[in-house]
Write a protein that holds these residues in place. Sequence first.
Motif, short mmCIF file in Angstrom:
data_model
loop_
_atom_site.label_atom_id
_atom_site.label_comp_id
_atom_site.label_asym_id
_atom_site.label_seq_id
_atom_site.Cartn_x
_atom_site.Cartn_y
_atom_site.Cartn_z
N SER A 1 0.84 -1.19 0.00
CA SER A 1 0.00 0.00 0.00
C SER A 1 0.87 1.25 0.00
O SER A 1 1.77 1.38 0.83
CB SER A 1 -0.90 0.01 1.24
N ALA B 1 -0.25 4.21 0.76
CA ALA B 1 -0.66 4.97 1.95
C ALA B 1 -0.04 4.42 3.23
O ALA B 1 0.32 5.17 4.13
CB ALA B 1 -2.19 4.96 2.06
N CYS B 2 0.09 3.11 3.31
CA CYS B 2 0.59 2.48 4.53
C CYS B 2 2.09 2.24 4.53
O CYS B 2 2.74 2.39 5.57
CB CYS B 2 -0.12 1.14 4.76
N GLY C 1 -1.67 0.23 -7.61
CA GLY C 1 -2.27 0.71 -6.37
C GLY C 1 -2.32 -0.38 -5.31
O GLY C 1 -2.05 -1.55 -5.58
N GLY C 2 -2.68 0.03 -4.10
CA GLY C 2 -2.72 -0.90 -2.98
C GLY C 2 -4.07 -1.54 -2.78
O GLY C 2 -5.05 -1.19 -3.44
N THR D 1 -5.99 -1.38 -0.06
CA THR D 1 -6.83 -0.75 0.96
C THR D 1 -8.09 -0.17 0.34
O THR D 1 -8.23 -0.07 -0.88
CB THR D 1 -6.06 0.36 1.69
N LEU E 1 -8.90 2.92 0.53
CA LEU E 1 -8.65 4.31 0.18
C LEU E 1 -8.53 4.45 -1.33
O LEU E 1 -7.63 3.87 -1.95
CB LEU E 1 -7.37 4.81 0.86
N ASP F 1 -5.15 5.36 -2.83
CA ASP F 1 -3.99 4.52 -2.50
C ASP F 1 -3.34 4.06 -3.80
O ASP F 1 -3.40 2.89 -4.18
CB ASP F 1 -4.43 3.33 -1.65
#
Length: 384
Positions: free
Chosen positions: A275, A277-278, A308-309, A311, A313, A316
């Motif tokens: 991710s 974001a993470c 992209g991840g 999640t 979001l 993300d």
Amino acid sequence: MQRLAALPTPCYVICEKQLEENAKRLKAIMDDTGCKILLAQKAFSNFNFYPLLSGYLSGTEASGLYEARLGREEMPDKEVHVFCGAYREDEFAELLNYADHIVFNSPGQLKKYGKKAKAQGKSIGIRINPQCSTQEGHAIYDPCAPGSRLGVTRESWDKEMTEELTGLLDGLHFHTLCEQNSDALDITLKAVEDGFGDILPRMKWINMGGGHHITRPDYDRELLKKIICSVKNKWKLEVYLEPGEAVALNAGYMVTRVLDIVENHSVKNAILDVSAACHMPDVIEMPYMPPLYGGCAQKTDENTYRLGGPTCLAGDVIGDYTFKEPLKMGDVLVFGDMAIYTTCKNNTFNGMALPDIWKMDREGRLIRLTAFGYKDFKMRLGRA
């Protein structure tokens, strides 16, 4: 890269050999100029590599209590410098057990804590704001932006700095750069001299902060050395630099797998097990697109995927990359330059597991350093 593909994903891999190459370049600057270079732990704080780095660097720079303690524990024979936007009263006494240099952000903080630090033999500094922006596109990282909370402008100095407060100081600190070359430092130093040239003769040291991309191939290290020597000769000051990225530049990888491919409005989304974001938060905050082995950051008509991840979001997203061949589920991707601002900034949003950290030693062997799991997610949220 084939060996990395065998690792459980997602994971970080930190390359010991590249770290040492970076450290050697930094040590050469110190040897040629007599300056001191510190590791800014905000960018890289993987302490398993501190024994290696301590053989080359002068110490660590911290942004608060925990980083200061880490630097003292893991580089015990080296200097520990601390700058914080505002120190906490309930932490300051403990902080003095770890720090050698304490840098304050305002005359108010200097007035509140300066005498306490001085009484314990600490070298005292204050951060100045030369109000000289040399970067574009990274406003979030520009300490000289209008309204910045970081550093004392000359106007504020003239209003608030008394002779007694100035007498507590051993040095001035400024940090204005972000991933920049030495020409930006040259410009900034002229602004520092214009704004604070009357203060410099009273100081013992000057800390030029971080943001110096010293280990980048196209960085002008000769100009940097010229600048440092000029400052030392003109002002008779000890010179400190505290880069973070330069220490671990290009020394890490993020290994990930493609979980699924989803097409929407002709956009092929490759969903990865990593991710942004993470696990790669600077990709979104900066923002930027990290290098990807076997892929390029551009769009074409074929084999372009939005990475992209997993999640929930919507944002993300790492970015759009083009490949020679179509991606398929299970493919392994390897992002480069993933040692900086990754492991020290990652999080468990959405219940995402923290990627494990691996070391690639000088002989190329892969050694697992961590074993993160459910407990690392749960322990942050309450008492079991």
